[in-house]
Design an enzyme around this catalytic site. Structure first.
Site, PDB file in Angstrom:
ATOM      1  N   GLN A  90     -20.430  48.437  15.284  1.00  0.00           N
ATOM      2  CA  GLN A  90     -21.575  47.724  16.081  1.00  0.00           C
ATOM      3  C   GLN A  90     -22.734  48.564  16.625  1.00  0.00           C
ATOM      4  OE1 GLN A  90     -21.561  44.705  16.071  1.00  0.00           O
ATOM      5  NE2 GLN A  90     -19.579  43.914  15.342  1.00  0.00           N
ATOM      6  N   CYS A 135     -12.555  37.873  13.360  1.00  0.00           N
ATOM      7  CA  CYS A 135     -11.334  38.155  12.929  1.00  0.00           C
ATOM      8  C   CYS A 135     -10.282  37.358  13.695  1.00  0.00           C
ATOM      9  CB  CYS A 135     -10.711  39.431  12.516  1.00  0.00           C
ATOM     10  SG  CYS A 135     -11.315  40.286  14.121  1.00  0.00           S
ATOM     11  N   ALA A 175     -15.407  49.490   8.004  1.00  0.00           N
ATOM     12  CA  ALA A 175     -14.725  50.143   9.131  1.00  0.00           C
ATOM     13  C   ALA A 175     -13.274  49.970   9.438  1.00  0.00           C
ATOM     14  CB  ALA A 175     -15.589  49.434  10.372  1.00  0.00           C
ATOM     15  N   GLY A 228     -20.862  48.873   6.539  1.00  0.00           N
ATOM     16  CA  GLY A 228     -22.255  48.553   5.877  1.00  0.00           C
ATOM     17  C   GLY A 228     -22.780  47.288   6.459  1.00  0.00           C
ATOM     18  N   THR A 244     -12.220  55.460  -7.222  1.00  0.00           N
ATOM     19  CA  THR A 244     -13.552  55.730  -7.905  1.00  0.00           C
ATOM     20  C   THR A 244     -14.368  55.218  -6.941  1.00  0.00           C
ATOM     21  OG1 THR A 244     -12.570  55.527 -10.069  1.00  0.00           O
ATOM     22  CG2 THR A 244     -14.862  55.356  -9.700  1.00  0.00           C
TER      23      THR A 244
HETATM   24  C1  PLP Z   1     -16.783  44.521  12.006  1.00  0.00           C
HETATM   25  C2  PLP Z   1     -16.051  45.457  12.680  1.00  0.00           C
HETATM   26  C3  PLP Z   1     -14.974  46.188  12.189  1.00  0.00           C
HETATM   27  C4  PLP Z   1     -14.369  46.014  10.879  1.00  0.00           C
HETATM   28  O1  PLP Z   1     -15.397  46.417   9.828  1.00  0.00           O
HETATM   29  P1  PLP Z   1     -14.997  46.024   8.515  1.00  0.00           P
HETATM   30  O2  PLP Z   1     -15.930  46.800   7.658  1.00  0.00           O
HETATM   31  O3  PLP Z   1     -15.579  44.763   8.245  1.00  0.00           O
HETATM   32  O4  PLP Z   1     -13.831  46.297   8.034  1.00  0.00           O
HETATM   33  C5  PLP Z   1     -14.369  47.179  13.020  1.00  0.00           C
HETATM   34  N1  PLP Z   1     -14.674  47.552  14.173  1.00  0.00           N
HETATM   35  C6  PLP Z   1     -15.748  47.108  14.757  1.00  0.00           C
HETATM   36  C7  PLP Z   1     -16.052  47.364  16.440  1.00  0.00           C
HETATM   37  C8  PLP Z   1     -16.484  45.693  13.961  1.00  0.00           C
HETATM   38  O5  PLP Z   1     -17.433  45.035  14.599  1.00  0.00           O
END
Ligand code: PLP
Length: 393
Positions: free
Chosen positions: A185, A331, A77, A206, A245
């Site tokens: 989420q 994070c 994401a 994922g 890829t």
């Molecule tokens: C975890 C999360 C992300 C980041 O996703 P990744 O696949 O770990 O890069 C972004 N936005 C929200 C709301 C998340 O919970």
């Protein structure tokens, strides 16, 4: 004490989820047996891998009411959010140079918007109300015929609040702008339909819904066609939008996670909601004075964000290692600042520091919930007995 579960208990399903064993099983052949490059279409090895990737694309598209041609696989994401917001802004359709988001977005959205501001784009950060819902009046004031894209998350990672996307889409489309939503989420937790909700771009991760880490996707609407500048340049894979890829096993895992969610999401949501209520009513008996952050009704099942007056959540976590909990986003939790999401709701610093995120999910048991209740209550009472309670404020 009731039957004691294996420790430590995982209560951080918003940070990440374990990969469902059924997902792992679906992925395994694609590491060794079916290993071809999915972009090598001139031989059987490549075509077999390609078919698996395309099946995964259909599975994910089906979960959000999209067409498979509208799905671009990414690394997660974070990449999808960067690609959507920066890509649409930099494309500069009709000379639009304004980007709008809201205060409680994930860092990867806020930092992308900040980087765009440094590039010279105009940016607006819309406020939220005390429940975490975006202020629709302020949003409508912000969006203009200069706005290229509005990015509002589907569900918040800290407080679980579900935004009214269809209403937001109406505001955004009235000015001819595009709506992007970070649905990391929400996908696999609540029903999403890109057409009825008016979503033009949607980010998927994922590992937030029992798929593998390191894979995600971006939905990009084709009718009307949303155009964007890619982040990665190279062989032109993913219709030129994302060179590189594809990771066949990860794409297969994402597809399988989507298929499972499509079948089980509703029943799972009901189960998680009842486990969440069990946790709250258990706590009420032992430490009655906690409060719930976020909207009491409009939230994804499995997320509880609770404030305990007089408590320092980081200290509580250190003193209760039997539970893997969070005091903010994964994070940002290494920083000493209290959650900017809770501060945006109007909580003062002490109230934000007194708040804990409890994330339950597919593999959480009743025994774990009951143990967590006792463990949490004991940790709160222990901390209060050494530090006199301050008023919630
Ligand atoms: C975890 C999360 C992300 C980041 O996703 P990744 O696949 O770990 O890069 C972004 N936005 C929200 C709301 C998340 O919970």
């Amino acid at each position: 004490m009731s039957n004691r579960p294996a420790l430590p208990i995982y209560l951080d399903y918003q940070a990440t989820t374990p990969t469902d064993p059924r997902v792992v099983a679906a992925m395994l052949p694609y590491f060794t047996t079916i290993f071809g490059n999915p972009h090598s279409e001139h031989h059987a090895h490549g075509r077999e891998a390609r078919e698996a990737v395309e099946k995964a694309r259909r599975q994910l598209a089906g979960l959000i009411g999209a067409d498979e041609k509208e799905i671009v696989f990414t690394s997660g994401a974070t990449e999808s959010n960067n690609m959507a917001i920066a890509g649409v802004a930099r494309f500069g359709r009709e000379g639009r140079n304004h980007v709008v988001t809201c205060a409680t977005e994930h860092k990867c959205v806020l930092e992308t918007v900040k980087a765009l501001a440094e590039e010279g784009f105009e940016t607006t950060i819309a406020p939220v109300d005390r429940h975490g819902l975006v202020d629709l009046g302020r949003l409508a004031d912000a969006v203009s015929d200069r706005t290229a894209i509005v990015s509002i998350m589907a569900a918040n990672n800290e407080i679980g609040v579900v935004q009214p996307l269809a209403e937001i889409a109406a505001i955004v489309h009235a000015k001819g702008a595009y709506l992007h939503t970070d649905a990391a989420q929400a996908v696999g937790k609540i029903a999403l339909d890109v057409d009825s909700m008016g979503i033009d771009l949607l980010s998927v991760s994922g590992h937030k819904f029992y798929g593998p880490k390191g894979v995600g996707a971006l939905y990009v609407r084709r009718h009307p066609r949303v155009r964007l500048v890619p982040l990665l340049h190279g062989g032109g894979q993913e219709r030129g939008l994302r060179s590189g890829t594809l990771a066949t096993p990860l794409c297969v895992g994402l597809g399988e996670a989507a298929a499972i969610a499509g079948r089980e999401m509703q029943a799972e949501g009901e189960l998680l909601a009842s486990l969440g209520l069990r946790l709250q009513s258990g706590l009420r008996r032992l430490v009655p004075d906690f409060w719930l952050n976020g909207d009491p009704a409009r939230r994804v099942p499995g997320n509880l964000n609770l404030g305990f007056p007089g408590i320092d959540a980081d200290r509580l976590m250190a003193e209760a290692p039997e539970m893997s909990l969070a005091s903010g986003a994964a994070c940002a939790s290494s920083s000493l600042e209290p959650s900017y999401v809770l501060r945006a709701l109007g909580l003062d610093e002490a109230a934000a520091r007194a708040s804990l995120r409890i994330g339950i999910g597919r593999f959480t048991t009743e025994a774990e919930v009951d143990f967590a209740v006792e463990c949490l209550a004991a940790a709160v009472l222990r901390q209060r007995s050494v530090a006199p309670a301050r008023a919630r404020g």
